[in-house]
Design an enzyme around this catalytic site. Structure first.
Site, PDB file in Angstrom:
ATOM      1  N   ALA A   1      -4.927   7.485  -4.077  1.00  0.00           N
ATOM      2  CA  ALA A   1      -3.587   7.039  -4.473  1.00  0.00           C
ATOM      3  C   ALA A   1      -3.631   5.519  -4.619  1.00  0.00           C
ATOM      4  CB  ALA A   1      -2.575   7.459  -3.415  1.00  0.00           C
TER       5      ALA A   1
ATOM      6  N   SER B   1       0.850  -1.201   0.000  1.00  0.00           N
ATOM      7  CA  SER B   1       0.000   0.000   0.000  1.00  0.00           C
ATOM      8  C   SER B   1       0.878   1.241   0.000  1.00  0.00           C
ATOM      9  CB  SER B   1      -0.924  -0.028   1.222  1.00  0.00           C
ATOM     10  OG  SER B   1      -1.913   0.975   1.117  1.00  0.00           O
ATOM     11  N   ASN B   2       0.335   2.383   0.370  1.00  0.00           N
ATOM     12  CA  ASN B   2       1.119   3.616   0.446  1.00  0.00           C
ATOM     13  C   ASN B   2       0.623   4.458   1.618  1.00  0.00           C
ATOM     14  OD1 ASN B   2      -1.096   5.363  -0.539  1.00  0.00           O
ATOM     15  ND2 ASN B   2      -0.829   4.169  -2.408  1.00  0.00           N
ATOM     16  N   TYR B   3       1.221   5.628   1.793  1.00  0.00           N
ATOM     17  CA  TYR B   3       0.942   6.446   2.981  1.00  0.00           C
ATOM     18  C   TYR B   3      -0.283   7.351   2.868  1.00  0.00           C
ATOM     19  CZ  TYR B   3       5.606   5.239   4.734  1.00  0.00           C
ATOM     20  OH  TYR B   3       6.696   4.582   5.197  1.00  0.00           O
ATOM     21  N   SER B   4      -1.035   7.232   1.792  1.00  0.00           N
ATOM     22  CA  SER B   4      -2.182   8.144   1.636  1.00  0.00           C
ATOM     23  C   SER B   4      -3.140   8.024   2.820  1.00  0.00           C
ATOM     24  CB  SER B   4      -2.922   7.808   0.333  1.00  0.00           C
ATOM     25  OG  SER B   4      -4.149   8.499   0.291  1.00  0.00           O
TER      26      SER B   4
END
Ligand code: CTP
Length: 406
Positions: free
Chosen positions: A281, A214-217
């Site tokens: 994102a 995943s990502n930090y969004s």
């Protein structure tokens, strides 16, 4: 950064009427939320409300005198002055008695007299015992108040006063009421009748039953846009990945996990959207295979094979409603403008909101953002660092101008 100056609250005058119910303790927090957003708040307490909460509490929160009596010496015309000055009126809690008096046009105290003198939009927030709410008389009063043009919130179903168990009658949380006051203040409803589709947050691509990519969004930018579009009167659908922040009030929520799920959820709704804001994102890669059981340590390194996920915006190109305004984001670390322009063309967008991933105070997770708006045929427009809720309003102003031009 403080909350001061948030549209549509900043500089607007809100009359907060409090009638005598136990939920009135929550109204102090509502006053605080309105103040923090930059509104001026005049509080009117009914006599019964003063049995539950003190005028001094509201005075300290609003910095203004609290009004109670219709016949206090020197305040003979308060009901007219307060009603005239208000941009919006909210009565929270609105007890069964207050509703009955308002429904029959009585003016035997300051609050009901002000209601009769008011031209501003009115929001009533009923809160009472569940049997009192269910009573045919209260329901008839509620119905009649709606026909008079008042907006009524439905009480929440939940814990009532001690010993009364739970049921419908509970006052909605102050944050919910605050959002509805915002919609009231956006009286013109510049997006009324428009379907707006917003995506927000990250997506998750599972690797095995316990891990994901995943990502930090955080979803803060997208939820701020959805909330602002709803306040402006739009019918808003928010397709969002896993979020740990409160979801906006009034908006239809469609939770998804992976990028493919987000693409499918968007595909279902894109054909009826007058405007689309893709602030999510989505993960660009997914593991080529998903292990059915937990991947165990093998005592050595492991190489992951990744596959590209679908590009959601590109996938919608042929399904968009003719004339729809499509807004995308670009999160970049290098060649910012060139990359944003490439996305504008490559994804068939009307506007790209560009932010630098490595700039302090901007991008993922934080409450602020510094963006550059990139459109076809005009110079890029760099906006200063500001609260994401303000950025959302700036984006919507430009989006509305594009809608208006079609
Ligand atoms: N986006 C999308 N589908 C994806 C990835 C991104 O629709 N699979 C959307 C985003 O919501 C955003 C825009 O495309 O509105 C640009 O996203 P960004 O992450 O900046 O770019 P990418 O398209 O992922 O390209 P790159 O990673 O090469 O910068």
């Amino acid at each position: 950064m403080t909350d001061s100056g948030v549209r549509p609250y900043a500089g607007r005058r809100v009359l907060l009427g409090v009638s005598g119910g136990i939920a009135s303790y929550k109204s102090a927090w509502l006053a605080r939320l309105l103040m923090k957003a930059g509104a001026e708040v005049d509080v009117v307490l009914t006599r019964a409300a003063t049995e539950f909460v003190g005028a001094i509490t509201f005075e300290a929160l609003t910095g203004r005198p609290v009004h109670t009596g219709l016949f206090d010496p020197g305040h003979a015309l308060d009901h007219i002055k307060l009603a005239k000055a208000a941009d919006a009126i909210v009565i929270a809690p609105a007890t069964a008695d207050l509703m009955a008096r308002a429904a029959t046009g009585q003016a035997d105290d300051l609050l009901t007299a002000a209601l009769l003198a008011a031209e501003a939009p009115v929001l009533l927030v009923p809160a009472m015992n569940d049997r009192m709410w269910a009573h045919a008389q209260t329901q008839a009063n509620a119905e009649h108040l709606r026909t008079l043009g008042y907006t009524l919130l439905s009480p929440d179903d939940g814990m009532l006063a001690v010993g009364e168990g739970s049921g419908p009658g509970r006052m909605p949380e102050p944050e919910t009421i605050f959002a509805h006051v915002g919609r009231l203040l956006e009286r013109e409803g510049s997006l009324k009748g428009r379907n707006v589709l917003v995506t927000a947050g990250p997506t998750r691509e599972p690797l095995d039953p316990v891990r994901f990519l995943s990502n930090y969004s955080s979803g803060k930018m997208g939820t701020a846009i959805a909330a602002a579009a709803w306040r402006r009167g739009a019918d808003v659908t928010l397709v969002h990945g896993p979020l740990s922040i409160p979801l906006p009030v009034g908006v239809r929520h469609v939770p998804v996990q992976s990028t493919t799920e987000m693409r499918d959820a968007v595909a279902e709704r894109i054909g009826s959207a007058d405007a689309v804001v893709m602030s999510a994102a989505p993960a660009d890669y997914q593991p080529a295979t998903r292990a059915p059981g937990k991947l165990k340590k093998t005592g050595g390194d492991r190489t992951l094979e990744l596959q590209e996920t679908p590009d959601i915006l590109v996938s919608t190109r042929d399904a968009r409603k003719p004339g729809a305004v499509i807004v995308g984001f670009a999160l970049e670390t290098d060649d910012l403008l060139a990359n944003a322009r490439r996305k504008l063309e490559g994804k068939g967008l009307d506007m790209v909101v560009l932010n630098a991933a490595n700039e302090p105070g901007a991008g993922f997770g934080v409450d602020t953002n510094r963006v550059t708006i990139v459109r076809r045929g005009s110079e890029p427009e760099q906006l200063p660092l500001m609260d994401k809720r303000k950025v959302a309003e700036e984006i919507l102003d430009r989006m509305e101008a594009l809608i208006g031009g079609r």
